[in-house]
Enzyme design. Structure first.
Site, mmCIF file in Angstrom:
data_model
loop_
_atom_site.group_PDB
_atom_site.id
_atom_site.type_symbol
_atom_site.label_atom_id
_atom_site.label_comp_id
_atom_site.label_asym_id
_atom_site.label_seq_id
_atom_site.Cartn_x
_atom_site.Cartn_y
_atom_site.Cartn_z
ATOM 1 N NE ARG A 188 14.095 -12.905 16.698
ATOM 2 C CZ ARG A 188 14.943 -13.360 17.633
ATOM 3 N NH1 ARG A 188 15.787 -12.530 18.223
ATOM 4 N NH2 ARG A 188 14.931 -14.632 17.982
ATOM 5 C CG ASP A 476 18.274 -19.212 19.838
ATOM 6 O OD1 ASP A 476 19.463 -19.114 20.221
ATOM 7 O OD2 ASP A 476 17.431 -18.316 20.040
#
Length: 557
Positions: A188, A476
């Protein structure tokens, strides 16, 4: 130390966006590396790789800026009362029953459990030994984009793909890949909005700007590893983050097609899975699949960024768009059910995989009670996803893989997926996607938790750690975005706590002081910087679209 390169690949100038007068100076596009070069960085930042990244910027950098400008325009319209809707100009795409996406590439046929995590050597080895079917190698929300993390993450992937990765911790513990069957890697890159300040691109007009984090992450990885991945029986696969429109998907598709031609690999070799994690993208899922159809494997329900996107887009639209405590915004509230069921239906209609999201609960090997509760929460989450028709799901900890696998095994059995389950029973309207009424209050504990989580996460992020276990939850950048954006919205919509106490900037400032008094301080910690950053992104009148942009510019660039 700097490295400069110009592309040897043939390029064509981007089209003019507007009429100009006077002479146009044409420069050779170049890339210049301004970041410090550490050990082995030259193996990633080779002249040939930088030439390829230069070509990507030359061809696609202008379109990237156009797409970002369109995002701002769309967000302004929503903020001023124009709700998103299913597009009229693309109805023919949705109404055409014939087209399908490319689907799974080699190694992606069974995705029932995917583990996510950053790309430092230790976490890379842990992921490859985890027993998951797929590893999301995350250079985005689980990675603090320090220059060291960006390039050394590329080195970890380079070595892992070639079977030569090992790591010895400062305490002397050795790590190596021992699994006979390792997960398929899906990398990603950073989203379109993020820059890479340690690499400068000078375009054909002579203008110099920071490079695109997306094109740097993607370009370096695919250039070095595409053929090695193909030779290993898999392929160059990507998760695409933060997309907001079909036009952004088309831009990525053009990047993929150019890459395949430039690297001499067959068209369609690259596969992408798109995270549907923004409100605008939820209204264009079929169009996104269509634009990427030659390269698309599926969609993922990026739940945490999706909640953040709801708050961001509707933060100024009044009390009926205000969400309660973050812990009360679960996957079973109506607007989240509508979003996920529409995603499964859309994917299976077009032959694409539907991948579920990440439950934030994680085990604690030192606390059996916490672990038991995490297992129960995750099992319930994955049971719901499997029953809804998802083909796989995410976990953030290796101990959760058996829990998630058991729930998907119960539904899938020996089948690798359930793409054939069409979910024709689902009907989702535009109104359902934006009906965020939950009917619960904002509590003092909820406000305190948001302030505490955001500051503690940002402190770790400033030290270069992008995925952090806080209060037995995996945090996150996406969950930090929810925390700070809820604070901003509660203040600006004049919300009060369940006991009537107004949520004001002064009230939150008091909580900042409490949090700083609660955390364990040490020499060299970044809590003061984190608190100042939190004030900027949560308490100021202006609302930054992403907290990572000012954080990166001020502290990491």
């Amino acid at each position: 130390m700097t490295l400069t390169t110009a592309p040897p690949l043939p390029t064509t100038p981007p089209p003019m966006l507007r009429p100009t007068t006077g002479p146009i100076r044409t420069h050779q596009p170049t890339i210049r590396v301004t970041g410090e070069l550490g050990p082995r960085y030259d193996e990633i930042l080779t002249p040939e790789a930088l030439a390829f990244v230069t070509s990507l910027h030359d061809r696609f950098g202008g379109r990237r800026h156009d797409r970002l400008a369109e995002r701002m325009r769309h967000r302004f319209e929503i903020g001023n009362g124009r709700d998103p809707h299913f597009r009229h100009d693309t109805a023919h795409i949705r109404d055409d029953p014939q087209w399908r996406v490319a689907g799974a590439g080699p190694g992606l046929e069974d995705r029932r459990v995917e583990i996510t995590g950053p790309t430092d050597p230790k976490m890379t080895i842990n992921a490859l030994n985890s027993g998951a079917k797929v590893w999301l190698a995350d250079q985005e929300d689980a990675t603090s984009p320090t220059w060291r993390n960006v390039i050394e993450g590329q080195l970890s992937l380079f070595d892992a793909i070639r079977g030569q990765l090992s790591y010895t911790s400062p305490e002397g513990k050795s790590y190596r890949v021992t699994a006979e069957q390792t997960p398929t890697i899906v990398m990603r890159p950073r989203g379109w909005h993020l820059p890479e300040a340690h690499i400068e691109f000078t375009d054909r007009t002579g203008r110099t700007l920071s490079a695109s984090g997306s094109l740097v992450d993607y370009g370096l990885y695919v250039f070095h590893n595409a053929q090695a991945l193909i030779d290993a029986g898999r392929g160059p696969y990507f998760y695409l983050a933060k997309l907001e429109s079909a036009e952004e998907a088309r831009l990525w598709d053009d990047v993929f097609t150019f890459t395949e031609r430039a690297l001499g690999i067959p068209h369609g070799t690259i596969r992408a899975t798109v995270l549907i994690e923004t409100l605008p993208a939820a209204f264009e899922m079929e169009e996104i699949l269509f634009e990427l159809r030659d390269h698309c494997a599926g969609l993922n329900a990026g739940r945490w960024d999706y909640i953040f996107s709801i708050i961001k887009n509707y933060r100024g639209r009044g009390a009926r768009f205000v969400l309660p405590d973050r812990s009360d915004v679960t996957m079973t509230v109506p607007f989240m059910r509508a979003y996920t069921e529409l995603l499964v239906q859309t994917c299976h209609k077009r032959g694409a995989f539907a991948i579920g999201g990440m439950s934030a609960f994680i085990p604690n090997r030192r606390d059996p009670e916490v672990t038991t509760r995490a297992f129960e929460k995750v099992a319930a989450d994955k049971k719901r996803e499997a029953a809804d028709g998802f083909d796989g799901t995410w976990v953030a900890h290796p101990d959760l893989i058996p829990i998630a696998r058991a729930e998907f095994d119960a539904v899938l059995g020996d089948r690798p997926n359930q793409v054939d389950r069409r979910r024709d029973d689902v009907t989702v309207t535009a109104a359902q996607l934006i009906d965020v009424h939950i009917g619960l209050p904002v509590t003092a504990a909820g406000v305190h938790a948001n302030v505490s989580v955001a500051i503690r996460y940002l402190e770790a992020w400033l030290r270069g750690v992008g995925a952090v276990a806080i209060d037995n939850l995996m945090e996150d950048a996406a969950t930090a975005e929810i925390s700070r954006s809820q604070i901003w919205q509660w203040i600006h919509q004049d919300r009060s706590l369940s006991d009537g106490t107004p949520i004001t900037a002064d009230y939150v400032e008091g909580l900042i002081g409490e949090v700083l008094g609660e955390v364990a301080r040490s020499d060299g910690d970044r809590f003061d910087d984190a608190a100042e950053l939190f004030r900027e992104v949560a308490l100021q009148p202006e609302f930054p679209a992403f907290l990572t942009v000012p954080a990166y510019t001020r502290y990491l660039a």
